[in-house]
Design a protein around this motif. Structure first.
Motif, PDB file in Angstrom:
ATOM      1  N   ALA A  54       0.829  -1.207   0.000  1.00 24.61           N
ATOM      2  CA  ALA A  54       0.000   0.000   0.000  1.00 24.61           C
ATOM      3  C   ALA A  54       0.865   1.258   0.000  1.00 24.61           C
ATOM      4  CB  ALA A  54      -0.927  -0.004   1.221  1.00 24.61           C
ATOM      5  N   ALA A  55       1.973   1.214   0.708  1.00 24.82           N
ATOM      6  CA  ALA A  55       2.850   2.386   0.759  1.00 24.82           C
ATOM      7  C   ALA A  55       3.570   2.567  -0.581  1.00 24.82           C
ATOM      8  CB  ALA A  55       3.854   2.230   1.889  1.00 24.82           C
ATOM      9  N   TRP A  56       3.995   1.445  -1.135  1.00 21.60           N
ATOM     10  CA  TRP A  56       4.730   1.452  -2.409  1.00 21.60           C
ATOM     11  C   TRP A  56       3.870   2.013  -3.523  1.00 21.60           C
ATOM     12  CZ3 TRP A  56       8.986   1.969  -4.558  1.00 21.60           C
ATOM     13  CH2 TRP A  56       9.310   1.409  -5.815  1.00 21.60           C
ATOM     14  N   ARG A  57       2.605   1.645  -3.481  1.00 17.35           N
ATOM     15  CA  ARG A  57       1.670   2.147  -4.490  1.00 17.35           C
ATOM     16  C   ARG A  57       0.690   3.117  -3.827  1.00 17.35           C
ATOM     17  NH1 ARG A  57       4.467   1.116  -8.048  1.00 17.35           N
ATOM     18  NH2 ARG A  57       4.858  -0.902  -9.003  1.00 17.35           N
ATOM     19  N   ALA A  58       1.238   4.038  -3.049  1.00 13.44           N
ATOM     20  CA  ALA A  58       0.389   4.938  -2.277  1.00 13.44           C
ATOM     21  C   ALA A  58      -0.601   5.662  -3.178  1.00 13.44           C
ATOM     22  CB  ALA A  58       1.240   5.948  -1.514  1.00 13.44           C
ATOM     23  N   ASN A  59      -1.856   5.790  -2.675  1.00 12.23           N
ATOM     24  CA  ASN A  59      -2.924   6.497  -3.372  1.00 12.23           C
ATOM     25  C   ASN A  59      -3.379   5.826  -4.665  1.00 12.23           C
ATOM     26  OD1 ASN A  59      -3.059   8.485  -1.409  1.00 12.23           O
ATOM     27  ND2 ASN A  59      -1.319   9.553  -2.338  1.00 12.23           N
ATOM     28  N   SER A  60      -2.905   4.610  -4.889  1.00 17.20           N
ATOM     29  CA  SER A  60      -3.410   3.881  -6.050  1.00 17.20           C
ATOM     30  C   SER A  60      -4.683   3.139  -5.640  1.00 17.20           C
ATOM     31  CB  SER A  60      -2.368   2.875  -6.526  1.00 17.20           C
ATOM     32  OG  SER A  60      -2.250   1.857  -5.556  1.00 17.20           O
ATOM     33  N   VAL A  61      -5.272   2.431  -6.575  1.00 18.04           N
ATOM     34  CA  VAL A  61      -6.465   1.641  -6.280  1.00 18.04           C
ATOM     35  C   VAL A  61      -6.136   0.582  -5.241  1.00 18.04           C
ATOM     36  CG1 VAL A  61      -8.210   0.139  -7.260  1.00 18.04           C
ATOM     37  CG2 VAL A  61      -7.300   2.040  -8.621  1.00 18.04           C
ATOM     38  N   VAL A  62      -4.970  -0.053  -5.396  1.00 19.55           N
ATOM     39  CA  VAL A  62      -4.551  -1.091  -4.449  1.00 19.55           C
ATOM     40  C   VAL A  62      -4.526  -0.521  -3.031  1.00 19.55           C
ATOM     41  CG1 VAL A  62      -2.717  -2.690  -3.834  1.00 19.55           C
ATOM     42  CG2 VAL A  62      -3.130  -2.145  -6.235  1.00 19.55           C
ATOM     43  N   ASP A  63      -3.950   0.639  -2.909  1.00 22.36           N
ATOM     44  CA  ASP A  63      -3.853   1.292  -1.608  1.00 22.36           C
ATOM     45  C   ASP A  63      -5.236   1.519  -1.011  1.00 22.36           C
ATOM     46  OD1 ASP A  63      -2.936   2.640   0.582  1.00 22.36           O
ATOM     47  OD2 ASP A  63      -2.707   4.557  -0.475  1.00 22.36           O
ATOM     48  N   ARG A  64      -6.150   2.025  -1.846  1.00 22.77           N
ATOM     49  CA  ARG A  64      -7.513   2.300  -1.367  1.00 22.77           C
ATOM     50  C   ARG A  64      -8.196   1.018  -0.896  1.00 22.77           C
ATOM     51  NH1 ARG A  64      -8.417   7.019   0.417  1.00 22.77           N
ATOM     52  NH2 ARG A  64      -6.735   8.192  -0.516  1.00 22.77           N
ATOM     53  N   ILE A  65      -8.029  -0.034  -1.695  1.00 28.26           N
ATOM     54  CA  ILE A  65      -8.692  -1.300  -1.348  1.00 28.26           C
ATOM     55  C   ILE A  65      -8.173  -1.823  -0.008  1.00 28.26           C
ATOM     56  CG2 ILE A  65      -8.952  -3.719  -2.015  1.00 28.26           C
ATOM     57  CD1 ILE A  65      -9.030  -2.805  -4.916  1.00 28.26           C
ATOM     58  N   VAL A  66      -6.839  -1.769   0.134  1.00 30.65           N
ATOM     59  CA  VAL A  66      -6.255  -2.234   1.391  1.00 30.65           C
ATOM     60  C   VAL A  66      -6.803  -1.417   2.555  1.00 30.65           C
ATOM     61  CG1 VAL A  66      -4.112  -2.385   2.727  1.00 30.65           C
ATOM     62  CG2 VAL A  66      -4.147  -3.113   0.337  1.00 30.65           C
ATOM     63  N   LEU A  67      -6.897  -0.120   2.350  1.00 30.07           N
ATOM     64  CA  LEU A  67      -7.378   0.771   3.400  1.00 30.07           C
ATOM     65  C   LEU A  67      -8.815   0.428   3.796  1.00 30.07           C
ATOM     66  CD1 LEU A  67      -6.727   3.380   5.045  1.00 30.07           C
ATOM     67  CD2 LEU A  67      -8.028   4.591   3.293  1.00 30.07           C
ATOM     68  N   VAL A  68      -9.678   0.337   2.774  1.00 32.94           N
ATOM     69  CA  VAL A  68     -11.092   0.085   3.061  1.00 32.94           C
ATOM     70  C   VAL A  68     -11.267  -1.281   3.725  1.00 32.94           C
ATOM     71  CG1 VAL A  68     -13.327  -0.336   2.000  1.00 32.94           C
ATOM     72  CG2 VAL A  68     -11.966   1.625   1.271  1.00 32.94           C
TER      73      VAL A  68
END
Lengths: 526, 313, 270
Positions: B120-134
């Motif tokens: 998530a940090a590596w791809r910060a603010n990407s879709v992957v990051d959002r999904i992990v967050l949610v």
């Protein structure tokens, strides 16, 4: 990062070990025949004289033995006793049968019996009757003892054989020196199962093993009486507090027996070919009660107490519990339950139509002036929770100014001692106790310091007549006399008669139909 | 270093003392009476009074407290009011299940959460990051017993692959042990995953924004090795802290999960004792929890020195 | 707001839930306490939108009213524990003489897992909304104390505070004028997390049997009561669990957004 690598290596090792472990544990089931049961609650108190809790009585009947025992007809039969004689009005002698041994190998003597009875009779309702009538219990020789009375006591055999809790279990004399209330230093009985402290994990499980030296009577097993032949090697009693989890475990074959199958799951269990559901009748059924507090106004007014007869019907609570009609006695109006020896509707105050409407009318005719009514609700047992909630709702609709206070059972027991804090609560008890006026909690506790503080001279007179009655007809007449008085003065109002069915794996057979779970006689076919 | 550990240990004594006073006054001030529980619902007031006397519950509170404290100082935590077993023995019986559950949960959570957080940090603010967050907030928002029931029913009961309930001690075989713990650890671990992945992400973001990493990244030099080894190592301290803070969370969650899956651990021992007013057990367990909390915090502090050599004790 | 969708989404859901709870008396279809054993466990229908529970009570109305209780508990705990935490934290951080004693007590409270402390308090005090709020607030407060104390400690070293002290400004004035304002942002973030975790804790207390009595419906005790039946009728726990989870989720998102906006660190925990 060395550290993470080490962790991963460890994880890999664990996985390998796991797969090996699965393989190696498979043939572990040796030839021991074992049954795993989940009972109503954890067996917390192991001292069979120390509590009136039903679960301890269940434990008592497995590990300890009694002098007499009740059969399926409610008659009292000899168990540890071989022969007995009523010498005169004030003297009874009893002889123990041969071969009785405690689990530590010592023989059961008359001295042990005398000491046990004197420890038992202080806390037990039945015991107190005997204690009041008795002068002494004396061991005559190793196997003979004598009960010397101060006054005649027709209920001698009933008191020695009735399962009213705590029942008169026999233990070695040296254990009887522990005061009631303190835990016993060791658990040694002469019953068909042996308790082993090293296999007891409080809060989790307890394993009882067959007592190899137990000498069963020759008669076939008949409820609590007869020969207690154990056909299994060990009985594992597990604590699973969540009844849903326990039921799932039963269906999955992880356990063999549950004492109280959840009512709502009965239809599912009945359809499961691997599971048998066992319903109960008569004395093995339960009856619910709302004990009333006579010392807290407005319930000091019997007319206001009697209003409850008008709206507490005898089916709503069992239905709300999820029971179908086959597991209840709809509309039973007897204080001593229906389908029991002392069933009576004498003096019934139930109107033809029991309804909120009738309650409202009846309430209007009393001096009730909007005083607040407090209903206590025990939350940790379903029947307590539901019955109190339904009472609250009824009273609210009838027009009482009512408040409900929820608390766990421990708190309820301690707060009901305060006479100005409550008016009623919902509870239930087994027919074995309620079926007899002398062991009926809301009749026999008349005029003693017991929460509710009901005291009715009519009931006292009836109880005396019951005790002194020479035969069963006399006792039935006395029960009717008590019933009349109780309907008038209302120590408690019943809310329904119902069974708490047990469920077990279908490969178990010859199980004794009893609301006190019994694990002798049954056979397992595996 | 030995000196500082010793100092830390000594400084825990007042905390334990405070815990003991808090618990004792709590038990003293609230309703509920073990004597009444022993006697049962049908006992008369006289019966209860006799049992109170036999158990010493009628002694003055202060005297009972000092008696108990004196015994504790001699490593005697008393005996259960109900079955007379020593509190130490009862707790020892429950250690293995609870610690197994916590260890497996932690392992599961770290293995899942740290890579997720790094990603998530590596791809910060990407879709992957959002999904992990949610997903991580969602797992935080569902009560742990709901997750537990759903897993028990659909994964264990419907498929028959895993046991529905219960616990197998290690001596019964590692396979059995593991099989009984998979679902409880996963249910309990989900919250933990959320917590650790979030802190990993935050901590990694900070490291990744440092100049040397940005330079490396700009030059296209930032390989998996640098990301997972150098960057992660520098981001480790907050992660370790959260893992440690999470132990208290886990102990709390274990109470619930042990009930759902019928695991005979310390959590259930505590709840049973509370509902039954078994005072010596409640006191003993609470002290134990306090000690675990303190020891875990000590270990975290020591781990700091491993990850960050600048810190010395 | 637009830059920060978390605040908008999270806040929007929370506002919706609050409105549902506020207008529950107008939105309900059937008295949420009224029991009818004949209508036990009815599937959702036009008469009972979410079905009925084991007592025949209408789940839709119960869930509406449950929101009132659950949100009240969450809000009351958030206010109470941040309020108490702020007060104690200010005192501990500012008056060094009291710091040692106060922080030892806080350490003692924190050493017991919050869930267990809340269970013990609630079980022993007896279940009621007020007692549950007190129990959870006691368990949550020490962390707030610690947060505030840390802020105060760092602030009092600042030059402007020292300057004020030297120039003879009274201590209470310094606290009010210079220190208090700086605590608001982190406190607000922390309050959202406490709000969310208090609602989950309330459900856990009900599950253990030490929660709010079912005559006052809350999302937690509706789930707890329904858990004996959910394998037969899943909807009994589905709706309350959905509402609870969604709300907690929204509050958490809102808190995260707030934190990013204010650039504060919060201490999330259960």
């Amino acid at each position: 990062m060395r550290d993470l690598k080490a962790v991963l290596n460890l994880a890999a090792a664990a996985c390998i070990a796991a797969s090996v472990g699965v393989a190696s544990t498979l043939p572990a089931h040796a030839a021991t025949k074992s049954v795993t049961a989940v009972l109503e609650a954890e067996i917390v108190t192991l001292d069979p004289h120390g509590t009136s809790a039903y679960i301890t009585r269940t434990f008592g009947y497995m590990v300890f033995d009694t002098l007499f025992a009740m059969d399926s007809n409610g008659a009292i039969q000899p168990e540890m006793v071989d022969s007995w004689e009523q010498v005169d009005d004030l003297t009874w002698t009893f002889t123990l049968r041969d071969g009785l041994t405690f689990h530590d190998g010592t023989p059961v003597t008359a001295t042990d019996v005398a000491a046990s009875l004197k420890r038992w009779w202080s806390l037990s309702t039945m015991g107190r009757l005997l204690k009041a009538a008795a002068k002494d219990v004396v061991a005559k020789d190793d196997k003979t003892f004598e009960i010397q009375l101060a006054e005649p006591f027709p209920l001698m055999l009933t008191s020695l054989g009735h399962p009213n809790s705590p029942a008169p279990f026999i233990m070695p004399a040296r254990l009887t020196e522990t005061p009631v209330g303190q835990p016993l230093p060791e658990i040694i009985g002469s019953g068909p199962f042996v308790f082993d402290a090293s296999r007891h994990f409080p809060g989790d499980s307890m394993t009882l093993t067959r007592f190899e030296d137990y000498k069963p009577r020759d008669e076939p097993a008949d409820f609590l009486a007869g020969g207690k032949v154990v056909n299994i090697d060990e009985l594992k009693i597990e604590v699973i507090p969540d009844s849903m989890t326990a039921t799932t475990a039963l269906s999955a074959g992880e356990i063999d027996y549950i004492q109280y199958a959840p009512f709502d799951l009965l239809p599912i269990l009945e359809q499961d070919p691997n599971v048998t559901v066992m319903g109960f009748q008569g004395l093995n059924m339960f009856q619910g009660y709302y004990p009333l507090n006579w010392r807290n106004p407005p319930f000091d007014d019997p007319a206001i107490r009697r209003v409850l007869w008008n709206f507490v019907d005898q089916s709503s609570v069992p239905i709300a519990l999820g029971l179908s009609e086959e597991y209840m006695v709809p509309g039973c109006q007897s204080y001593f339950m229906c389908g029991t020896p002392y069933e009576t509707t004498a003096g019934s105050q139930f109107p033809d139509e029991i309804s909120v409407e009738a309650g409202r009318k009846a309430l209007a005719e009393t001096d009730y002036d909007g005083e607040e009514i407090v209903v206590f609700q025990g939350t940790d047992i379903e029947a307590l929770r539901v019955s109190s909630a339904v009472l609250y709702e009824w009273m609210r609709q009838v027009g009482f100014n009512v408040r409900i206070e929820a608390m766990d059972w421990a708190t309820l027991l301690s707060r009901r001692k305060n006479e100005n804090e409550w008016h009623a609560y919902g509870v239930h008890a087994l027919g074995l106790d309620l079926g007899n006026p002398l062991s009926h909690f809301w009749i026999a506790r008349n005029c003693v310091d017991f929460p509710g503080w009901f005291c009715d001279e009519g009931i006292t007179a009836g109880l005396d007549a019951f005790k002194e009655a020479p035969d069963d007809d006399g006792r039935k007449a006395a029960a009717a006399q008590i019933s009349e008085a109780a309907f008038e003065s209302v120590p408690a109002v019943m809310w329904g008669q119902f069974a708490q069915p047990a469920a077990y794996r279908s490969d178990i057979s010859n199980i004794i139909p009893s609301a006190i779970p019994l694990f002798w006689n049954l056979e397992v076919d595996r | 270093m030995v000196q500082s550990i010793a100092n830390r240990l000594i400084s825990t004594v007042p905390i334990l003392f405070v815990v003991s006073v808090l618990i004792f006054s709590l038990l003293y001030l609230t309703p509920g009476d073990p004597a009444q529980m022993i006697a049962g619902a049908q006992a008369t007031q006289d019966d209860v009074e006799r049992i109170r006397e036999a158990l010493g519950l009628n002694d003055p509170a202060l005297m009972r407290y000092f008696d108990w404290l004196w015994d504790v100082l001699h490593f005697d935590f008393g005996r259960s009011v109900f079955n007379g077993r020593s509190v130490t023995e009862l707790i020892m019986q429950r250690m293995e299940p609870t610690f197994s559950l916590m260890a497996l949960t932690t392992l599961f959570a770290i293995v899942i959460a740290v890579p997720l957080g790094v990603l998530a940090a590596w791809r910060a603010n990407s879709v992957v990051d959002r999904i992990v967050l949610v997903l991580s907030i969602a797992s935080f928002s569902i009560p742990v017993f709901v997750t537990g029931y759903v897993l028990a029913y659909y994964v264990a009961f419907k498929t028959g692959l895993l046991p529905v309930q219960g616990y197998a001690f290690l001596k019964e075989g590692v396979g059995e042990w593991l099989a009984h713990l998979v679902l409880p650890s996963v249910s309990l671990g989900l919250i933990y995953v959320a917590l650790i992945s979030r802190i990993t992400r935050a901590s990694m973001l900070e490291v990744l924004s440092e100049d040397y990493i940005r330079t490396a990244r700009a030059k296209g030099l930032l390989g998996r090795r640098i990301l997972f080894v150098h960057a992660l190592r520098n981001a480790a301290n907050p992660i370790v802290t959260v893992v440690g803070v999470g132990v208290a969370l886990l102990l709390g969650g274990a109470v619930v999960i042990e009930s759902v899956f019928n695991i005979p651990g310390i959590g259930r021992l505590t709840v049973d004792a509370i509902l039954r007013r078994d005072y010596p057990i409640i006191q003993g367990v609470m002290l134990l929890f306090a000690m675990i909390y303190i020891v875990v915090n000590l270990i975290i502090d020591l781990l700091y020195t491993v990850f960050d050599p600048r810190i010395r004790y | 707001m637009l830059r920060n969708p978390s605040i908008a989404i999270g806040g929007g859901i929370v506002v919706l839930m609050v409105l549902l709870a506020l207008f529950a008396p107008y939105l309900q279809t059937i008295d949420p306490l009224s029991m009818n054993p004949l209508n036990r466990m009815k599937d959702p229908s036009s008469a009972f939108w979410f079905g009925t529970d084991a007592y025949g009570r209408d789940l839709y109305s119960r869930v509406l009213y449950g929101g009132r209780t659950s949100l009240t508990v969450g809000f009351a705990v958030a206010v109470l524990s941040t309020g108490v935490g702020l007060l104690i934290g200010l005192i501990a951080g500012y008056y060094r003489s009291l710091d040692g004693v106060v922080m030892r007590i806080m350490d003692g409270l924190m050493a017991i897992p919050a869930v267990l402390l809340a269970i013990a308090l609630s079980a022993l005090l007896g279940g009621s909304v007020l007692n549950v709020v007190i129990a959870i607030a006691v368990a949550e407060s020490p962390r707030v104390v610690r947060l505030i104390r840390g802020i105060v400690l760092s602030l009092r070293e600042r030059q402007y505070v020292e300057a004020a002290l030297i120039s003879g400004v009274s201590r209470s004035r310094i606290i009010v004028r210079h220190i208090l304002p700086s605590t608001f942002a982190p406190l607000a973030v922390q309050a959202t997390y406490v709000f969310a975790s208090a609602m989950v804790l309330e459900a856990i207390l009900s599950f253990i049997g030490a929660g709010i009595p079912p005559t006052t419906p809350s999302w937690g005790n509706i789930i707890a009561e329904g858990r004996q039946l959910w394998q037969i009728k899943f909807f009994i726990i589905l709706y309350p669990a959905l509402f609870l989870s969604l709300t907690v989720f929204a509050i958490n998102i809102f808190g995260d957004g707030l934190r990013d906006r204010l650039d504060q660190r919060g201490d999330r925990h259960l």
